[in-house]
Design a protein around this motif. Structure first.
Motif, PDB file in Angstrom:
ATOM      1  N   HIS A 168       0.732  -1.119  -0.024  1.00 35.19           N
ATOM      2  CA  HIS A 168       0.030  -0.032  -0.009  1.00 35.19           C
ATOM      3  C   HIS A 168       0.911   1.122   0.015  1.00 35.19           C
ATOM      4  O   HIS A 168       1.735   1.301   0.714  1.00 35.19           O
ATOM      5  CB  HIS A 168      -0.918   0.296   1.311  1.00 35.19           C
ATOM      6  CG  HIS A 168      -1.807   1.204   1.281  1.00 35.19           C
ATOM      7  ND1 HIS A 168      -2.498   1.637   0.311  1.00 35.19           N
ATOM      8  CD2 HIS A 168      -2.148   1.905   2.353  1.00 35.19           C
ATOM      9  CE1 HIS A 168      -3.261   2.574   0.443  1.00 35.19           C
ATOM     10  NE2 HIS A 168      -3.038   2.666   2.011  1.00 35.19           N
ATOM     11  N   SER A 216       1.046   4.951   0.287  1.00 38.05           N
ATOM     12  CA  SER A 216       0.167   5.832   0.922  1.00 38.05           C
ATOM     13  C   SER A 216       0.869   7.321   1.182  1.00 38.05           C
ATOM     14  O   SER A 216       1.931   7.445   1.186  1.00 38.05           O
ATOM     15  CB  SER A 216      -0.066   5.373   2.327  1.00 38.05           C
ATOM     16  OG  SER A 216      -1.009   6.258   3.264  1.00 38.05           O
ATOM     17  N   ASN A 227      -7.278   8.961   4.355  1.00 39.34           N
ATOM     18  CA  ASN A 227      -6.132   8.268   4.382  1.00 39.34           C
ATOM     19  C   ASN A 227      -6.104   6.935   5.360  1.00 39.34           C
ATOM     20  O   ASN A 227      -5.681   5.645   4.863  1.00 39.34           O
ATOM     21  CB  ASN A 227      -5.024   9.163   4.696  1.00 39.34           C
ATOM     22  CG  ASN A 227      -3.598   8.693   4.186  1.00 39.34           C
ATOM     23  OD1 ASN A 227      -3.288   7.567   4.302  1.00 39.34           O
ATOM     24  ND2 ASN A 227      -3.141   9.568   3.536  1.00 39.34           N
ATOM     25  N   ARG A 236      -8.364   4.141   4.658  1.00 38.56           N
ATOM     26  CA  ARG A 236      -8.080   3.252   3.413  1.00 38.56           C
ATOM     27  C   ARG A 236      -6.968   2.495   3.842  1.00 38.56           C
ATOM     28  O   ARG A 236      -6.994   1.283   3.468  1.00 38.56           O
ATOM     29  CB  ARG A 236      -7.449   3.979   2.145  1.00 38.56           C
ATOM     30  CG  ARG A 236      -8.649   5.005   1.402  1.00 38.56           C
ATOM     31  CD  ARG A 236      -8.284   5.813   0.473  1.00 38.56           C
ATOM     32  NE  ARG A 236      -9.497   6.801   0.404  1.00 38.56           N
ATOM     33  CZ  ARG A 236      -9.383   7.869  -0.465  1.00 38.56           C
ATOM     34  NH1 ARG A 236      -8.247   7.976  -1.407  1.00 38.56           N
ATOM     35  NH2 ARG A 236     -10.416   8.485  -0.622  1.00 38.56           N
ATOM     36  N   ARG A 237      -6.323   2.932   4.655  1.00 38.30           N
ATOM     37  CA  ARG A 237      -5.059   1.982   5.112  1.00 38.30           C
ATOM     38  C   ARG A 237      -5.628   1.028   5.929  1.00 38.30           C
ATOM     39  O   ARG A 237      -5.168  -0.421   5.905  1.00 38.30           O
ATOM     40  CB  ARG A 237      -4.425   2.999   6.177  1.00 38.30           C
ATOM     41  CG  ARG A 237      -3.102   2.293   6.817  1.00 38.30           C
ATOM     42  CD  ARG A 237      -2.291   3.074   7.654  1.00 38.30           C
ATOM     43  NE  ARG A 237      -2.042   4.361   6.700  1.00 38.30           N
ATOM     44  CZ  ARG A 237      -0.986   5.066   6.866  1.00 38.30           C
ATOM     45  NH1 ARG A 237       0.034   4.983   7.870  1.00 38.30           N
ATOM     46  NH2 ARG A 237      -0.844   6.365   6.237  1.00 38.30           N
ATOM     47  N   TYR A 276      -3.030   5.234  -2.497  1.00 31.05           N
ATOM     48  CA  TYR A 276      -3.828   5.915  -1.739  1.00 31.05           C
ATOM     49  C   TYR A 276      -4.870   6.690  -2.751  1.00 31.05           C
ATOM     50  O   TYR A 276      -5.942   6.905  -2.256  1.00 31.05           O
ATOM     51  CB  TYR A 276      -3.350   6.735  -0.824  1.00 31.05           C
ATOM     52  CG  TYR A 276      -3.763   7.917  -0.441  1.00 31.05           C
ATOM     53  CD1 TYR A 276      -4.823   7.771   0.384  1.00 31.05           C
ATOM     54  CD2 TYR A 276      -3.292   9.130  -0.593  1.00 31.05           C
ATOM     55  CE1 TYR A 276      -5.646   8.921   0.840  1.00 31.05           C
ATOM     56  CE2 TYR A 276      -4.134  10.144  -0.189  1.00 31.05           C
ATOM     57  CZ  TYR A 276      -5.192   9.981   0.428  1.00 31.05           C
ATOM     58  OH  TYR A 276      -6.180  11.401   1.186  1.00 31.05           O
TER      59      TYR A 276
END
Lengths: 335, 335
Positions: free
Chosen positions: A185, A187, A195, A198-199, A246
DNA sequence: TTGTATGCGTTATCAG
DNA sequence: CTGATAACGCATACAA
């Protein structure tokens, strides 16, 4: 000076109120046809348009939405990286147009705390905040007593958010279904609410697929591009086969770095973005990405604001669903 | 209801006028310190903020700019191709913020003739039109008696335009300096004013370099992509070695088509765009492009509007200079 | 159906 | 230096 209702009334030789009555009411109101005609003709002849300021003052209705945006958005160089906000603004403008609401973009210095004065200078009776403003700012907004909702990753009392976790999970699910296992990922750091969500979605989905990894291992912040380069340089058996970025803009970076490392997208490495903004169809290959439904969010935002403006206290809005758009930057994992 | 100046006056036990005088004037106005203090404290305590609407009505100053934009800009799918307008809006918003002016984006159906009603009934006291509106529309705007200037390729009585001819010429000059001779122009059809100007600049520059070509031969409209593909498929000695695209978005198309034809940018073919929008740095290779100075244009636009609003009749504004930004999509012509 | 009076919150023009 | 009064353009009772 523009013609006022008094001028119209005088020209039609009626009283102001009569003119106002006829001009402001719907056409099928009951009134003497000949009077109506006189008034309408006079208005036409004088080019009369009602003064919205006076209407607002008198009626107490403003019906205009202030949209807070980062000041740098208007900057040629810095604005490039803030394409997202331009798309947000366009989405809000579209939604407002559909409802006959006015909007007023207000560009503010993100680092500065807003004061009540900033607001009172504007002709708005409700607000949208599009970026994570400081708590002090939100306090000022509360104090101003204007309905206010945060859009996307903005914090605050009321917010309209996309299902970032779900979107991230869908991206990972899709990658896994293509046989990918070593998934990174990429980011932004430090991150906004979106943020983080989504993480979280990424990590949860990885867990769910039994691909448990430490965040430190699997998440590369954008200020550590060198690390991404290093990973891309690993031998095929250890190298990541997919990257979930991201945002679209970051996916572009990933594709660039992959390209520089001699990797082909999507044959050697799959890349998936988030937003489905204008860039998504401009890259080569076109970007597989999670749709951040700005239009739907804008609609929800305006509905929420309308409710607040009516004095209702609506429950926290549901998350706006995100969907995956599959294009050309993803492919089955290499053997 | 928010506190009014009357509440403040009452709380400070002075008259409205006194309160207004103190609250509206600069801090170093002459007044009894103790009265001033009383009023200021009362205002503070009551959270008084002056009502901008009332100010506008009373002072007769609106200081708000209506910005006409294509309705489809707010549409997720169609909006993609209208990135330009989003960047225009951002530029205008930035320029307005610098001047403490309010702006109001007004999304309108391009195909429809605007009426006075669309002016949001006098919420604004000047207008910017960003797209080529119909003559009828401009007539209606004139009739509304609002200062109005066209931005970029919009037509109308007053306009602010970039030096499209000069920019196109600079692009061609640069290509020629790299040894290119077979240069195409990929254009939009039917075109706006800007479109035509860039085309003229292209043809004039080609002429100047003794590379005279027929427009029909050298200009490919975007609805004839097949023709572009055909040209790219010609043997190296006949194939174009460079393409000047009408806009960045079109340059992206050109790069795609070139790529599909097995040509490498910039080794086999150079591509040059126009706008220097956000996409310019997102493509791979990054785009060499003519800078369409939206920010400067927005500034000029607001200055012109301010002059018109003061009742001055300024001369036609000079063209805003364009510059060439060299990135990676151009290279010396192949031997 | 039409006219009259009053208020919206502020600024501006006068007197005191 | 302060206070009363009249605009600004319209809406909204209410009265005729």
């Amino acid at each position: 000076m523009a013609a006022t209702i008094r001028d119209v009334a005088k020209a039609a030789s009626v009283s102001k109120s009569t003119a106002a009555y006829i001009l402001s009411s719907s056409p099928n109101f009951q009134t003497l046809p000949e009077t109506r005609k006189k008034v309408l003709e006079a208005a036409q002849a004088l080019g009369y348009r009602r003064n919205a300021i006076a209407v607002a003052l008198s009626s107490g209705q403003i019906n205009a939405i202030g949209v807070f945006l980062p000041l740098q958005m208007g900057d040629h160089e810095k604005g490039r990286s803030l394409l997202y906000f331009k798309e947000v603004l366009a989405a809000v403008a579209g939604a407002a147009a559909r409802r006959n609401l006015r909007i007023m973009p207000i560009l503010v210095d993100q680092s500065r705390t807003l004061t009540g004065q900033d607001l009172s200078d504007q002709w708005v009776d409700r607000l949208i905040v599009t970026f994570p403003a400081s708590p002090e700012t939100f306090a000022a907004l509360e104090a101003a007593n204007l309905p206010c909702v945060g859009f996307g990753s903005a914090s605050g009392r009321h917010t309209v958010e996309a299902d970032n976790r779900g979107g991230a999970a869908a991206a990972i699910d899709y990658l896994v279904s293509l046989g990918h296992q070593r998934i990174l990922h990429y980011s932004h750091d430090p991150g906004s609410t979106a943020n983080h969500q989504r993480r979280e979605g990424f990590l949860a989905a990885m867990d769910r697929h039994g691909l448990t990894v430490s965040a430190k291992q699997a998440i590369i912040p954008d200020n550590r591009r060198d690390e991404l380069r290093r990973r891309f340089g690993l031998p095929p058996g250890e190298r990541p086969t997919a990257v979930f970025a991201y945002a679209d803009a970051y996916a572009v970076q990933v594709m660039d770095i992959a390209h520089d490392a001699g990797l082909r997208v999507p044959q050697d490495i799959s890349v998936i973005g988030f937003d489905d903004g204008a860039v998504a169809v401009l890259t080569r290959p076109k970007l597989t990405t999670v749709v951040n439904p700005l239009e739907t969010m804008a609609d929800a935002c305006l509905d929420l604001l309308a409710a607040l403006h009516r004095g209702e206290e609506p429950p926290a809005g549901p998350l706006i669903p995100t969907t995956l758009t599959i294009r050309d930057s993803t492919a089955p994992a290499p053997p």
